[in-house]
Write an enzyme that holds these catalytic residues in place. Sequence first.
Site, PDB file in Angstrom:
ATOM      1  N   ASP A  27      42.467  69.996  78.285  1.00  0.00           N
ATOM      2  CA  ASP A  27      42.621  68.868  79.181  1.00  0.00           C
ATOM      3  C   ASP A  27      42.885  69.451  80.576  1.00  0.00           C
ATOM      4  OD1 ASP A  27      43.666  65.951  79.676  1.00  0.00           O
ATOM      5  OD2 ASP A  27      45.269  67.252  80.388  1.00  0.00           O
ATOM      6  N   ASP A  29      44.240  67.415  83.959  1.00  0.00           N
ATOM      7  CA  ASP A  29      45.423  66.902  84.635  1.00  0.00           C
ATOM      8  C   ASP A  29      46.604  66.830  83.666  1.00  0.00           C
ATOM      9  OD1 ASP A  29      45.774  65.559  87.480  1.00  0.00           O
ATOM     10  OD2 ASP A  29      47.081  64.506  86.084  1.00  0.00           O
ATOM     11  N   ASP A 243      48.074  67.103  77.123  1.00  0.00           N
ATOM     12  CA  ASP A 243      49.398  66.585  77.467  1.00  0.00           C
ATOM     13  C   ASP A 243      49.577  65.165  76.948  1.00  0.00           C
ATOM     14  OD1 ASP A 243      47.568  65.491  79.390  1.00  0.00           O
ATOM     15  OD2 ASP A 243      49.271  64.972  80.666  1.00  0.00           O
TER      16      ASP A 243
HETATM   17  N1  PLP Z   1      41.219  59.371  85.139  1.00  0.00           N
HETATM   18  C1  PLP Z   1      41.445  59.564  86.446  1.00  0.00           C
HETATM   19  C2  PLP Z   1      40.791  58.680  87.438  1.00  0.00           C
HETATM   20  C3  PLP Z   1      42.263  60.608  86.868  1.00  0.00           C
HETATM   21  O1  PLP Z   1      42.463  60.816  88.186  1.00  0.00           O
HETATM   22  C4  PLP Z   1      42.892  61.412  85.894  1.00  0.00           C
HETATM   23  C5  PLP Z   1      43.770  62.479  86.297  1.00  0.00           C
HETATM   24  O2  PLP Z   1      43.886  62.843  87.469  1.00  0.00           O
HETATM   25  C6  PLP Z   1      42.621  61.176  84.541  1.00  0.00           C
HETATM   26  C7  PLP Z   1      41.793  60.146  84.209  1.00  0.00           C
HETATM   27  C8  PLP Z   1      43.181  62.025  83.446  1.00  0.00           C
HETATM   28  O3  PLP Z   1      42.468  63.230  83.407  1.00  0.00           O
HETATM   29  P1  PLP Z   1      42.730  64.312  82.248  1.00  0.00           P
HETATM   30  O4  PLP Z   1      41.961  63.879  81.043  1.00  0.00           O
HETATM   31  O5  PLP Z   1      42.237  65.605  82.847  1.00  0.00           O
HETATM   32  O6  PLP Z   1      44.201  64.333  82.037  1.00  0.00           O
HETATM   33 CA    CA Z   2      45.841  65.007  80.817  1.00  0.00          CA
END
Ligand code: PLP
Ligand code: CA
Length: 300
Positions: A27, A29, A243
């Site tokens: 993942d 973020d 996470d």
């Molecule tokens: N969707 C959007 C628009 C985001 O900005 C984020 C994180 O910044 C996510 C989803 C979640 O992303 P990830 O799957 O990398 O945690």
């Molecule tokens: Ca994430």
Amino acid sequence: SAVFNLQEGTKDQVQEFLNSFDTVLTDCDGVLWIDNNAIQGAADTMNYFRKIGKKIFYVTNNSTKIRSDFAAKAQQLGFIASQDEILSTAYLVAHYLKGIGFTKKVYLVGSNGIGEELKAVGIRHTGIGPDHVKPDFKSMKPSELDPEVGAVVVGFDEHVSYPKFMKAASYLASEDCLFIATNTDERFPKGGSIVVPGTGTIVRAVETCSERKALVLGKPHAYVRKFLESCGLDPARTLMIGDRCNTDIELGVRCGFQTLLVLSGVTSNKDLQKIQSDKTPPLPDVVLPKLGDLLSLLPS
Ligand code: PLP
Ligand code: CA
């Protein structure tokens, strides 16, 4: 079975863990960075995985960017990364529609990331940007709908508005119109007292007014699994790092991957305890406070 805290493992157990996978899906973020800040030690850990020969994929539900933007961001934050290692939801939408031979136009409740990925595969779209409520908004006419539209795609849209819901639901009133969503994350992983609504908020709103269910392409849904299987990875020798239990870990469990939860993003230690007692969503195999904590555990 209990969640294994790797920090409580012996050197041998850490070595055994490292030997148990060839592919790392991570993942973004909440694991690698939060917004534009790298999480301490994450880049060194991912680069270490690469150095010891692990294959890497970055799997993100974020639909706002194209793959090359993610690769550039990752590189800027110290991660070795290339565009074809990025599995983002905007790309998945384009890949899916191209795969089914879709030739009509997309009504997009979303952002440029999806628009550009669609363009890259030759699919037209409309709807990006502000669409404000007009004084006579309830008298929208069918002639304001584009007869070329054959799919509604919903992703993160900072300009989401009532007229967009009205158009999306009106297109979806036609049974032939496809309904696709990038992801249903409830919230962004921001700390403190401010809640930042995630894409799931918008998807559920369009589902409600259209009285339909979207085909969701992002984690934890089956399309990611199909895509990854087509890349030929061996599920039993794949590690999914995340996470969030209801997206990342759920995907891992559905696919038969090993799973590592880090507590640097959405899921807190307190959440994990609740998940452990409720047994839903699924539990990870292994937990660490943050990915970078692996570095100090590595065999020298
Ligand atoms: N969707 C959007 C628009 C985001 O900005 C984020 C994180 O910044 C996510 C989803 C979640 O992303 P990830 O799957 O990398 O945690
Ligand atoms: Ca994430």
